[in-house]
Design a protein around this motif. Structure first.
Motif, PDB file in Angstrom:
ATOM      1  N   THR A  65      -3.107   5.679  -5.354  1.00 29.64           N
ATOM      2  CA  THR A  65      -3.158   6.421  -4.056  1.00 29.64           C
ATOM      3  C   THR A  65      -3.052   5.250  -2.953  1.00 29.64           C
ATOM      4  O   THR A  65      -4.080   4.424  -3.108  1.00 29.64           O
ATOM      5  N   GLY A  66      -2.496   5.085  -1.880  1.00 23.02           N
ATOM      6  CA  GLY A  66      -2.236   4.135  -1.187  1.00 23.02           C
ATOM      7  C   GLY A  66      -3.387   4.378   0.056  1.00 23.02           C
ATOM      8  O   GLY A  66      -3.862   5.510  -0.101  1.00 23.02           O
ATOM      9  N   GLY A  94      -4.814  -2.120   3.649  1.00 24.67           N
ATOM     10  CA  GLY A  94      -5.838  -1.175   3.329  1.00 24.67           C
ATOM     11  C   GLY A  94      -6.007  -1.223   1.802  1.00 24.67           C
ATOM     12  O   GLY A  94      -5.583  -1.948   0.992  1.00 24.67           O
ATOM     13  N   THR A  95      -6.932  -0.288   1.314  1.00 27.27           N
ATOM     14  CA  THR A  95      -7.246  -0.255  -0.173  1.00 27.27           C
ATOM     15  C   THR A  95      -6.518   0.791  -0.807  1.00 27.27           C
ATOM     16  O   THR A  95      -6.621   1.963  -0.385  1.00 27.27           O
ATOM     17  N   GLY A 154      -5.420  -7.151   2.684  1.00 31.40           N
ATOM     18  CA  GLY A 154      -6.482  -7.437   4.010  1.00 31.40           C
ATOM     19  C   GLY A 154      -7.558  -6.563   4.194  1.00 31.40           C
ATOM     20  O   GLY A 154      -8.321  -6.570   3.199  1.00 31.40           O
ATOM     21  N   LYS A 155      -7.968  -6.180   5.164  1.00 37.24           N
ATOM     22  CA  LYS A 155      -9.436  -5.527   5.367  1.00 37.24           C
ATOM     23  C   LYS A 155      -9.321  -4.270   4.553  1.00 37.24           C
ATOM     24  O   LYS A 155      -8.507  -3.486   4.567  1.00 37.24           O
ATOM     25  N   PRO A 156     -10.530  -4.134   3.639  1.00 39.90           N
ATOM     26  CA  PRO A 156     -10.778  -2.781   3.040  1.00 39.90           C
ATOM     27  C   PRO A 156     -10.707  -1.530   3.942  1.00 39.90           C
ATOM     28  O   PRO A 156     -11.192  -1.809   5.158  1.00 39.90           O
ATOM     29  N   ALA A 172     -19.522  -0.734   2.175  1.00 41.62           N
ATOM     30  CA  ALA A 172     -19.144  -1.986   2.722  1.00 41.62           C
ATOM     31  C   ALA A 172     -17.483  -1.892   2.412  1.00 41.62           C
ATOM     32  O   ALA A 172     -16.871  -2.602   2.892  1.00 41.62           O
ATOM     33  N   GLY A 173     -16.943  -1.087   1.207  1.00 44.04           N
ATOM     34  CA  GLY A 173     -15.676  -1.442   0.808  1.00 44.04           C
ATOM     35  C   GLY A 173     -15.453  -1.414  -0.442  1.00 44.04           C
ATOM     36  O   GLY A 173     -16.318  -2.172  -1.216  1.00 44.04           O
TER      37      GLY A 173
END
Length: 266
Positions: A65-66, A94-95, A154-156, A172-173
């Motif tokens: 899943t994106g 993203g995560t 990049g950033k979670p 936090a991610g």
């Protein structure tokens, strides 16, 4: 239908809960990418953590899943002798959630003619074919297991729980962990806090250690727990529980398991 009861309308895809004697895992080459790129992921059921030496992990129920919630298609998937492998093209920041979600049912009974114990495992349809209508002392158990890992570009970004089975939420991610720091998590059961569950965290490379060195913690009333990371590397987190929230008539118990691979950076 040979079973002496009505099965739920939705079929259950067969998949065993992670076996107690083995480690079931997904292992990405990295969990942090500075920019859109490819990542290769291995999957196995092993005797030693992150060493593919027992059986390849089935990818039949692989779900990627994106960050936007859309499905991502794995590429170059292959089932080898002791491990499975696939590539992912991750174009969005993203995560990404990479999971194998297995659900199924297990039946045990006594043969009416011989009195010998019999067992069957699989989907609702499988049990309907294999369990005779005159089965004695029939017992049905459901299972739901999630094995997963995460990769961020990049950033979670936050992971959206599905509300089914055991799931992990990171404050936090899912990929933001570092040596010497403390990460806070919440364990959910069907979307609600899973209180009082034991969680075990084990660092990889166990084949080179005399002792596994697991760290065990228990979730609080809100399902929360924290881990202070002693060293950089890949870690395996696992938890399990059981309840009576079954969806199959005559199923006495539901067994749930969860396992995640997390990377801790230096």
């Amino acid at each position: 239908m040979r079973l002496p009861f009505r099965l739920a309308a939705a079929a259950l895809a067969f998949g065993a809960v992670a076996a107690q004697a083995h480690n079931t895992w997904l292992l990405p080459a990295t969990t942090v990418l500075a920019k859109p790129d490819w990542v290769t992921v291995d999957g196995a059921v092993s005797n030693d953590l992150f060493v593919a030496n027992h059986f390849p992990l089935s990818l039949d129920n692989l779900q990627v899943t994106g960050p936007d919630g859309a499905a991502v298609k794995p590429e170059n998937a292959a089932r080898l002798k002791y491990r499975s492998v696939f590539d992912l093209n991750l174009p969005q920041p993203g995560t990404y959630r990479i999971a194998v979600v297995n659900q199924g049912a297990f039946a045990s009974w006594k043969d009416k003619a011989t009195g010998q114990p019999r067992r069957a495992r699989g989907s609702a349809e499988t049990l309907a074919r294999e369990v005779p209508a005159d089965a004695q002392d029939l017992a049905i158990t459901q299972s739901l297991g999630r094995v997963e890992t995460f990769v961020s570009v990049g950033k979670p970004t936050p992971i959206r729980p599905t509300g089914r089975g055991l799931e992990l939420v990171s404050t936090a991610g899912a990929t933001d962990h570092a040596k010497g720091e403390t990460s806070e998590f919440t364990l959910l059961l069907d979307g609600q806090p899973a209180a009082g569950l034991d969680v075990t965290v084990t660092q990889g490379n166990t084949v080179y250690r005399d002792k596994l060195g697991e760290v065990s913690v228990k979730t609080d009333a809100q399902g929360r727990f924290s881990i202070t990371w002693p060293a950089a590397g890949m870690y395996w987190l696992e938890a399990s529980t059981r309840d009576a929230k079954t969806s199959l008539p005559q199923a006495r118990e539901r067994r749930l398991s969860y396992a995640a691979t997390l990377e801790v950076l230096p």
